[in-house]
Design a protein around this motif. Structure first.
Motif, PDB file in Angstrom:
ATOM      1  N   ARG A  69     -20.973 -28.949  -1.854  1.00 25.37           N
ATOM      2  CA  ARG A  69     -21.521 -29.035  -0.420  1.00 25.37           C
ATOM      3  C   ARG A  69     -21.055 -27.802   0.372  1.00 25.37           C
ATOM      4  NH1 ARG A  69     -23.338 -32.704  -3.364  1.00 25.37           N
ATOM      5  NH2 ARG A  69     -22.954 -35.009  -2.790  1.00 25.37           N
ATOM      6  N   LEU A  70     -21.453 -26.689  -0.057  1.00 26.24           N
ATOM      7  CA  LEU A  70     -20.871 -25.446   0.583  1.00 26.24           C
ATOM      8  C   LEU A  70     -21.585 -25.326   2.209  1.00 26.24           C
ATOM      9  CD1 LEU A  70     -21.759 -23.012  -2.368  1.00 26.24           C
ATOM     10  CD2 LEU A  70     -19.408 -23.545  -1.540  1.00 26.24           C
ATOM     11  N   SER A  71     -22.858 -26.102   2.402  1.00 28.04           N
ATOM     12  CA  SER A  71     -23.443 -25.870   3.728  1.00 28.04           C
ATOM     13  C   SER A  71     -22.264 -26.536   4.792  1.00 28.04           C
ATOM     14  CB  SER A  71     -24.642 -26.766   3.681  1.00 28.04           C
ATOM     15  OG  SER A  71     -24.296 -28.002   3.329  1.00 28.04           O
ATOM     16  N   ARG A  72     -21.438 -27.638   4.406  1.00 25.59           N
ATOM     17  CA  ARG A  72     -20.923 -28.084   5.312  1.00 25.59           C
ATOM     18  C   ARG A  72     -19.715 -27.125   5.856  1.00 25.59           C
ATOM     19  NH1 ARG A  72     -18.562 -33.888   3.033  1.00 25.59           N
ATOM     20  NH2 ARG A  72     -20.476 -34.673   2.036  1.00 25.59           N
ATOM     21  N   ASP A  73     -19.303 -25.979   5.022  1.00 22.90           N
ATOM     22  CA  ASP A  73     -18.472 -25.014   5.501  1.00 22.90           C
ATOM     23  C   ASP A  73     -17.034 -25.604   5.920  1.00 22.90           C
ATOM     24  OD1 ASP A  73     -17.855 -22.367   6.144  1.00 22.90           O
ATOM     25  OD2 ASP A  73     -18.105 -22.842   8.367  1.00 22.90           O
ATOM     26  N   ARG A  74     -16.879 -26.336   4.798  1.00 25.82           N
ATOM     27  CA  ARG A  74     -15.248 -27.091   5.051  1.00 25.82           C
ATOM     28  C   ARG A  74     -14.404 -26.664   3.850  1.00 25.82           C
ATOM     29  NH1 ARG A  74     -17.366 -33.400   6.267  1.00 25.82           N
ATOM     30  NH2 ARG A  74     -17.949 -33.048   8.651  1.00 25.82           N
ATOM     31  N   MET A  75     -14.437 -25.369   3.361  1.00 29.00           N
ATOM     32  CA  MET A  75     -13.685 -24.743   2.316  1.00 29.00           C
ATOM     33  C   MET A  75     -12.390 -23.973   2.665  1.00 29.00           C
ATOM     34  SD  MET A  75     -16.548 -22.978   3.017  1.00 29.00           S
ATOM     35  CE  MET A  75     -17.882 -23.255   2.138  1.00 29.00           C
ATOM     36  N   LEU A 100     -12.638 -28.401 -12.062  1.00 29.76           N
ATOM     37  CA  LEU A 100     -12.718 -29.271 -10.869  1.00 29.76           C
ATOM     38  C   LEU A 100     -13.856 -28.807 -10.198  1.00 29.76           C
ATOM     39  CD1 LEU A 100      -9.259 -28.232  -9.327  1.00 29.76           C
ATOM     40  CD2 LEU A 100      -9.664 -30.153 -10.977  1.00 29.76           C
ATOM     41  N   LEU A 101     -14.496 -29.957  -9.567  1.00 33.28           N
ATOM     42  CA  LEU A 101     -15.410 -29.910  -8.499  1.00 33.28           C
ATOM     43  C   LEU A 101     -14.750 -30.353  -7.291  1.00 33.28           C
ATOM     44  CD1 LEU A 101     -18.494 -31.746 -10.185  1.00 33.28           C
ATOM     45  CD2 LEU A 101     -18.281 -29.433 -10.060  1.00 33.28           C
ATOM     46  N   VAL A 102     -14.816 -29.276  -6.229  1.00 30.30           N
ATOM     47  CA  VAL A 102     -13.798 -29.634  -5.187  1.00 30.30           C
ATOM     48  C   VAL A 102     -14.813 -29.945  -3.790  1.00 30.30           C
ATOM     49  CG1 VAL A 102     -12.366 -28.184  -3.534  1.00 30.30           C
ATOM     50  CG2 VAL A 102     -12.453 -27.624  -6.069  1.00 30.30           C
ATOM     51  N   GLY A 103     -14.409 -30.884  -3.260  1.00 30.42           N
ATOM     52  CA  GLY A 103     -15.145 -31.452  -2.098  1.00 30.42           C
ATOM     53  C   GLY A 103     -14.631 -30.700  -0.871  1.00 30.42           C
ATOM     54  N   GLU A 142     -27.725 -27.677  -6.354  1.00 29.60           N
ATOM     55  CA  GLU A 142     -27.115 -28.742  -7.101  1.00 29.60           C
ATOM     56  C   GLU A 142     -25.814 -29.193  -6.286  1.00 29.60           C
ATOM     57  OE1 GLU A 142     -28.226 -28.121 -11.833  1.00 29.60           O
ATOM     58  OE2 GLU A 142     -27.086 -26.620 -10.841  1.00 29.60           O
ATOM     59  N   ARG A 143     -25.276 -28.086  -5.666  1.00 31.97           N
ATOM     60  CA  ARG A 143     -23.940 -28.484  -5.054  1.00 31.97           C
ATOM     61  C   ARG A 143     -24.224 -29.303  -3.917  1.00 31.97           C
ATOM     62  NH1 ARG A 143     -19.912 -23.626  -6.436  1.00 31.97           N
ATOM     63  NH2 ARG A 143     -21.035 -22.756  -7.920  1.00 31.97           N
ATOM     64  N   GLU A 144     -25.245 -29.542  -3.427  1.00 36.39           N
ATOM     65  CA  GLU A 144     -25.539 -29.955  -2.157  1.00 36.39           C
ATOM     66  C   GLU A 144     -26.220 -31.646  -2.765  1.00 36.39           C
ATOM     67  OE1 GLU A 144     -25.257 -29.348   1.103  1.00 36.39           O
ATOM     68  OE2 GLU A 144     -24.593 -27.431   0.162  1.00 36.39           O
TER      69      GLU A 144
END
Ligand SMILES: [Zn+2]
Length: 285
Positions: A69-75, A100-103, A142-144
């Motif tokens: 969910r890179l579009s959320r910009d919460r990394m 790991l899949l990191v949320g 895919e990450r979205e």
């Protein structure tokens, strides 16, 4: 005259009104502000009422992890959180966890979010999917679109034997044994499975706490970084491994009733609700 044109004066008034500065400093800006603040890294306040100065971004990919969910910009996180994720990602494969899949971590300056979490505000919280990473790099799309898979049976009383594996217990153990981890939230059925199967030193179980949801990801919260004077430590954990009647409550009729209760809309958190230092974090460069 085409209908839309007739409304131009009205549109202009509307645009002018929208361009006016907001009447009061409000929390909405936490998810609009671009990029971290320039201060030295510090976690301020608590995960549920706080912010983050001098955040750094977790790269979208690294050894053993991929950010979703890179579009959320919460990394974004406190450097201590970034280091924890990188260390967990390095260690997990040796315990049978593919990667790991990191949320979500936090927004660039932490603070309250528009959706999804009440915590994750001070840069010390991260969600990790209970779905192992595939052995290839996922595309941005895919990450979205990929979803995390629940490991809890549909009745909510046990783990789902079709999706739960011993490696799930291992990755949770590695995470819980990390010295920077304060606690980890998981669905009560996951905690129950860990209680039933953990062998040897069981002290790590104390850090794994039952909570609502968390059937497809686990939520790691770190301790306050040393020297971060404005970081508020959470309530200490109760003694013991938590494999006791307090866990049984989560499977009770009372807990089920709690879940059915209509949820009151959460009050919007404003700058006045946050530690004073957050005002500077939000407005500063
Ligand atoms: Zn979370």
């Amino acid at each position: 005259m085409p209908r839309a044109w007739r409304h131009w004066p009205l549109v202009l008034i509307a645009v002018t009104a929208m361009a006016a500065p907001p009447a009061a400093a409000d929390a909405a800006t936490w998810w609009e502000v671009a990029g971290p603040s320039a201060g030295a890294p510090r976690a301020i306040g608590s995960p549920g009422r706080g912010c983050l100065d001098g955040a750094i971004a977790l790269p979208a990919d690294g050894p053993g992890f991929q950010v979703m969910r890179l579009s959320r910009d919460r990394m974004y996180g406190h450097p201590q959180l970034i280091r924890f994720i990188e260390e967990l990602a390095r260690e997990a494969p040796s315990r049978g966890w593919a990667g790991l899949l990191v949320g979500d971590l936090a927004q660039p300056r932490g603070g309250p979010m528009r959706s999804g979490h009440r915590s994750h505000q001070s840069g010390l919280d991260v969600d990790v999917w209970l779905t192992p990473a595939p052995q290839r790099r996922l595309t941005a799309q895919e990450r979205e679109e990929l979803g995390a898979v629940s490991v809890v049976a549909s009745d909510g009383r046990s783990v789902d034997r079709a999706t739960w594996t011993p490696a799930h217990a291992q990755v949770l153990r590695v995470a819980a044994e990390h010295p920077d981890v304060d606690r980890i939230f998981v669905h009560a059925a996951i905690k129950k499975a860990l209680c039933e199967t953990a062998v040897g030193d069981r002290r790590w179980l104390r850090k794994v706490r039952p909570w609502w949801g968390h059937d497809a990801h686990f939520h790691v919260r770190l301790v306050c970084p040393p020297g971060d004077a404005e970081c508020e430590s959470p309530e200490p954990l109760p003694a013991g491994d938590g494999c006791d009647p307090s866990l049984e409550w989560w499977f009770s009729e009372e807990a089920a009733a709690e879940l059915r209760k209509p949820k009151a809309a959460a009050r919007t958190i404003t700058l006045d609700d946050l530690p004073p230092a957050c005002r500077h974090v939000l407005r500063g460069g």
